[in-house]
Design an enzyme around this catalytic site. Structure first.
Site, PDB file in Angstrom:
ATOM      1  N   ASN A   3       0.806  -1.228   0.000  1.00 15.50           N
ATOM      2  CA  ASN A   3       0.000   0.000   0.000  1.00 15.50           C
ATOM      3  C   ASN A   3       0.835   1.273   0.000  1.00 15.50           C
ATOM      4  O   ASN A   3       0.296   2.366   0.161  1.00 15.50           O
ATOM      5  CB  ASN A   3      -0.942   0.009   1.212  1.00 15.50           C
ATOM      6  N   LYS A   4       2.141   1.153  -0.176  1.00 16.45           N
ATOM      7  CA  LYS A   4       3.004   2.324  -0.083  1.00 16.45           C
ATOM      8  C   LYS A   4       3.083   3.088  -1.415  1.00 16.45           C
ATOM      9  O   LYS A   4       2.650   2.596  -2.456  1.00 16.45           O
ATOM     10  CB  LYS A   4       4.407   1.906   0.368  1.00 16.45           C
ATOM     11  N   ASN A   5       3.657   4.288  -1.377  1.00 20.84           N
ATOM     12  CA  ASN A   5       3.759   5.124  -2.576  1.00 20.84           C
ATOM     13  C   ASN A   5       4.528   4.430  -3.693  1.00 20.84           C
ATOM     14  O   ASN A   5       4.221   4.621  -4.870  1.00 20.84           O
ATOM     15  CB  ASN A   5       4.444   6.447  -2.243  1.00 20.84           C
TER      16      ASN A   5
END
Length: 364
Positions: free
Chosen positions: A153-155
């Site tokens: 779910n990270k950038n």
């Protein structure tokens, strides 16, 4: 950890302007190695925020240290308060671990000044902040060590993975050894004929990344600037459309530096039932979440470190009211508009949509 991983590390180091980047299995492994590398051990205290994912504090405990929780700045800025950090420094304090919450840089110039006065290490939990910066300096390069997560779910993501950044040659060599069992040479070194055997010179871990994830990371680096910019556009659209709701407050109206906009947190007024609000949006097909339940109130931290309610009044107040709205780079403008209409309809249905500024009061 072959040639692709080496290329991934070089590209990431170039991106953030660090001398070294060391790829690891995940962000938690990065934090663990960082605290080990600066020498955290039994009886050592590390000051950190509680408004974070539990891995931030867990990594301190893995190294044998004791997390000492500092409060946040307030409703307007959910990053750790420099004043609260300084209040908690004792003769046992060895380091400060900051979290660039939601991709918003902490007040690093003040925090570094505190660390220098008290001769403390600074570790940056930059899991939310790849590409975030203050001026021309990127998050993860202010302290002794920066730690990044590439969770799904990270950038930027490699599904699972992490990165450590540092300008310190000695720390970099130590971290590289510790991520692979404390060995003096890697499998790749031996395959390429640079070594035929190895020694184990310290306690290490199997925190290595693999070539497949590094290949994913290389592509993600190319996309990150565009994706972060798009996140910024979407969060501004949220702000423009939610600013007239009386019972809702949006933090970070005056951000420090250039954020990475990892998540979009809002704060509900204290008279709003958060569960009811989230359930209402869920029924309309809109996922929300909470970032975060405060670490110091988890059962383990109550038992192990004697934490309790009242320790961090601003953190506890915000954590009870925070809701995270959807934010991701392929989100469409129309998706944001749908979320905003749904949020407004909740307050209209409840007879509380009274216009800005009359019912909401922020925490001092």
């Amino acid at each position: 950890m072959g040639a692709v991983t080496e290329q991934f590390e070089r590209r990431f180091a170039e991106m953030v302007g660090a001398r070294h980047a060391i790829a690891v299995a995940n962000g938690t492994a990065a934090l663990h190695l960082a605290h080990r590398a600066v020498g955290i051990g039994p009886d050592d205290e590390v000051i950190c925020p509680a408004l974070t994912f539990v891995a931030t504090a867990n990594a301190i405990v893995y190294a044998g240290g004791r997390p000492v929780f500092a409060d946040i700045q307030g409703d307007h800025n959910l990053t750790v308060s420099p004043a609260s950090i300084e209040e908690r420094i004792t003769d046992k304090t060895r380091a400060i671990t900051v979290v660039h919450y939601a991709g918003h840089p902490c007040d690093m110039h003040v925090i570094l000044s505190i660390a220098q006065r008290y001769n403390l290490h600074v570790i940056e939990d930059s899991a939310h902040a790849p590409g975030a910066r203050i001026g021309n300096r990127y998050c993860g390069t202010f302290g002794d060590i920066g730690c990044f997560s590439f969770f799904a779910n990270k950038n930027m993501t490699t599904a699972e993975g992490g990165m450590i950044t540092t300008d310190n040659d000695l720390l970099a060599r130590l971290i590289r050894r510790m991520r692979s069992h404390g060995m003096t040479s890697s499998t790749l070194d031996r395959h390429q004929g640079h070594a035929y055997s190895y020694d184990v010179v310290e306690l290490g871990y199997n925190y290595r990344i693999d070539e497949i994830r590094s290949a994913l990371g290389l592509r993600q680096i190319d996309n990150l600037p565009r994706w972060n910019a798009r996140r910024g556009e979407l969060q501004q659209r949220y702000r423009d459309r939610l600013s007239d709701i009386d019972h809702l407050f949006i933090p970070f109206s005056s951000p420090q530096g250039e954020p990475a906009h990892h998540i979009f947190p809002i704060l509900l007024a204290r008279d709003i039932d958060r569960r009811d609000f989230m359930a209402y949006l869920k029924a309309l097909g809109i996922q929300t979440s909470i970032h975060y339940p405060p670490v110091h109130l988890f059962s383990h931290y109550r038992r192990a470190f004697g934490c309790s309610e009242g320790l961090l009044p601003r953190t506890e107040d915000v954590a009870a009211r925070e809701v995270t709205l959807p934010l991701y780079p392929v989100m469409q403008n129309e998706d944001v508009d749908t979320v905003c209409r749904s949020v407004k309809s909740y307050f209209v249905r409840s007879g509380m949509h009274a216009g800005p500024g009359r019912a909401f009061s922020t925490h001092p």
